[in-house]
Design an enzyme around this catalytic site. Structure first.
Site, mmCIF file in Angstrom:
data_model
loop_
_atom_site.group_PDB
_atom_site.id
_atom_site.type_symbol
_atom_site.label_atom_id
_atom_site.label_comp_id
_atom_site.label_asym_id
_atom_site.label_seq_id
_atom_site.Cartn_x
_atom_site.Cartn_y
_atom_site.Cartn_z
ATOM 1 N N GLU A 78 40.288 25.384 33.141
ATOM 2 C CA GLU A 78 41.256 24.337 33.776
ATOM 3 C C GLU A 78 40.118 23.221 34.260
ATOM 4 O O GLU A 78 39.411 23.356 34.979
ATOM 5 C CB GLU A 78 42.044 24.748 34.875
ATOM 6 C CG GLU A 78 42.911 26.147 34.672
ATOM 7 C CD GLU A 78 44.069 25.956 33.617
ATOM 8 O OE1 GLU A 78 44.517 24.721 33.584
ATOM 9 O OE2 GLU A 78 44.246 26.633 32.857
ATOM 10 N N CYS B 167 42.663 18.343 41.608
ATOM 11 C CA CYS B 167 42.768 18.346 40.141
ATOM 12 C C CYS B 167 44.103 17.375 39.869
ATOM 13 O O CYS B 167 44.147 17.051 38.796
ATOM 14 C CB CYS B 167 42.856 19.879 39.481
ATOM 15 S SG CYS B 167 43.861 20.816 40.216
#
Ligand code: NAP
Length: 530
Positions: free
Chosen positions: A265, A302
């Protein structure tokens, strides 16, 4: 509880490397005690061998034992009390209330995985019973079930020292399905990592699992991560962090004689599209929400919305003025570590040097601003500049956003097409806007893992339907999520048994359905016996 600065291999504290490193308090720049010992190549070998040795017992362990294990980890983390939060605060600069919330999320996701494991249907049993009379060819008896891949290596990110680190979602989901885990600790929060690793060891012991199901290796050298990924016993890798780090590990895995999956990720700009009706109706309110989401946690999420698109027209001036005012009065905050603070400063300088990029607003500088403080900023550029400058489509980790004005909806769609893969994409729209936004939404569905309406992307719910992962470079495999219960699908593979007698089948596949699972039997979902 004093820290020893060592790694944990299969429950034992180990210090075999000669190199040491220290954590640094980003608020003061001071080095924190104790020193931490770098793991050696021998540690990699020992940890992965212990993981392999425990693998067959762990994969055959009952769902009750694995659920008890996850719950025991949650309890042990809570039992660490304020000492855990205080250490994490000193190593990351994150406020204590934020860390308290993050601990709640970490414990909550461990308990959620325990529920999923107890219920048991995650292993997706599919059964097609034999059709011996079928012509021209009989059908054999076919029964498939998901099984664990084996030892998994996990890398956590610095911005979630609890929820995306040693006992974060990657570790919880891998342990849930019976994969032993070796964690490579993040060098920015080694003390926090050591405390949590100790909690996992105690939990494994309490439920009677072999100690090799979990190891934790300290280290701040890239060579350690690469060695873990390339070790022949490693069956899969989970990574949360930067694009550069994720890509390096993905390449290392692909260079193996036997490549393995890497679920990385990585980076995302999380674009926000503000359509004309919404801009006119509530531009000022959207500007406030955008500023809150953009500056939350000093922009170190994020899912930070790093890019906003508006269509030129009524409400645009109000929106810009309100956003500028909100950013000017936004607080500065300590960034996670000097590396992230430095990368933010350099990245911003680089973007500002591009022709056609201007500063719309910057937070007023507080007197005590140090180099590790992130100062919120919003930049702006024309649609043409955005289209011609690939650097504007890269993540700038920190409290920075870029505002782009499109001429019309067609222009907006062309800009959306320019985007790389994203974790999220957000649309602000009225009902009338939405009716005309089908083409834009179709583009966003291709570009992002989660598409939001009239909200902001920060705040990722841990639940069954969450998708946290998108097309590259948001993640390395957009078919999977790293948040929510579906995250466990990364660590399993299907095995199909053909024509086995009942007593030789795993209990999940037996006719009597002794575990009471929801199964797909001859195309129908049911918990019934066959
Ligand atoms: P990072 O620098 O990439 O570090 C993550 C881990 O990977 C660390 O253990 C690091 O250890 C290791 N690593 C990094 N580069 C490596 C390399 N070339 N070879 C071997 N190991 C390597 O990430 P971070 O700065 O801590 O985290 C912030 C980043 O994470 C941001 O970009 C943010 O967007 C991203 N993030 C993404 C998500 C998501 O779900 N997509 C969630 C949170 C954060 P060493 O330092 O020892 O190398």
């Amino acid at each position: 509880m004093p820290l020893h600065g060592q790694s944990y291999i299969a429950g034992a504290s180990v210090k075999s490397g000669t190199e040491v490193f220290s954590a640094v308090d980003p608020q003061t720049g001071h080095t924190l005690e104790p020193v931490f010992h770098e793991s050696s190549e021998k540690d990699v070998e020992t940890a992965l061998q212990a993981a392999e040795d425990s693998s067959s017992v762990f994969r055959r362990s009952s769902s009750k034992v694995r659920a008890d294990f996850l719950e025991a980890i949650a309890s042990e983390i809570l039992a660490l009390g304020d000492a855990l939060l205080e250490r994490a605060h000193r190593e990351t600069g994150l406020p204590l209330d934020r860390l308290t919330g993050e601990r709640g999320r970490t414990v909550g996701q461990l308990r959620l995985f325990a529920e999923v494991v107890r219920e048991g249907s995650w292993c997706e049993v599919r059964i097609d019973t034999a059709l011996p009379e079928r012509t021209p060819l009989p059908r054999p008896d076919l029964r498939s079930v998901l099984v664990p891949l084996g030892p998994v290596v996990i890398f956590g990110a610095s911005n979630f020292p609890l929820a995306f680190s040693v006992a974060g979602g990657d570790t919880a989901s891998a342990l849930a399905v019976g994969c032993p885990v070796v964690v490579k600790g993040h060098p920015a929060h080694p003390g926090t990592g050591e405390l949590v690793a100790g909690a996992i060891n105690r939990a494994a012991q309490a439920v009677g699992l072999p100690a090799g199901v979990f190891s934790f290796l300290q280290g701040g050298a890239h060579a350690l991560g690469k060695a873990l990924v390339q070790h022949p016993r490693t069956r899969a890798v989970g990574f949360t962090g930067s694009h550069r780090g994720g890509r390096a590990l993905l390449d290392a895995a692909n260079a193996r004689l036997e490549p393995i999956p890497v679920f990385a990720e990585m980076s995302s700009l999380n674009p926000v599209f503000i359509l004309p009706g919404a801009l006119k109706e509530r531009g000022a309110q959207i500007a406030q929400g955008l500023k809150n989401s953009l500056t939350m946690g000093v922009g170190q999420f994020c899912t930070k919305p790093g890019l906003a698109f508006v269509v030129a027209g009524e409400g645009g001036d109000v929106f810009r003025a309100e956003l500028a005012k909100a950013i000017q009065s936004a607080p500065c905050g300590t960034m996670l570590h000097a590396g992230i603070g430095g990368a933010f400063a350099t990245g911003l300088e680089h973007v500002l040097a591009l022709p056609g990029v201007r500063t719309l607003a910057r937070a007023e500088q507080s007197q005590e601003l140090t180099s590790s403080q992130g100062r919120p900023v919003v930049l702006e550029a024309s649609a043409e500049t955005f289209a011609s400058q690939p650097a504007l489509r890269e993540e700038l980790f920190g409290p920075a956003g870029l505002l782009i004005e499109a001429k019309d909806r067609g222009d907006l769609q062309q800009l959306a097409e320019k985007l790389e893969g994203q974790l999220t994409a957000t649309v602000h729209a009225t009902e009338a806007d939405l009716a005309g936004a089908q083409d834009l939404l179709a583009i966003l569905e291709r570009k992002a893992g989660r598409v939001l309406l009239n909200g902001f992307p920060t705040g990722v719910e841990v639940c069954h339907a969450m998708q946290h992962g998108g097309p590259y470079p948001a993640s390395s495999d957009s078919r999977f999520t790293s948040v929510g219960t579906a995250a466990l699908r990364r660590w399993v593979r299907p095995v199909c048994y053909q024509n086995f007698p009942a007593n030789a089948l795993p209990s999940e596949l037996q006719n009597e359905n002794p575990l009471g699972l929801m199964r797909l039997v001859n195309g129908q979902y049911s918990r019934d016996c066959i």
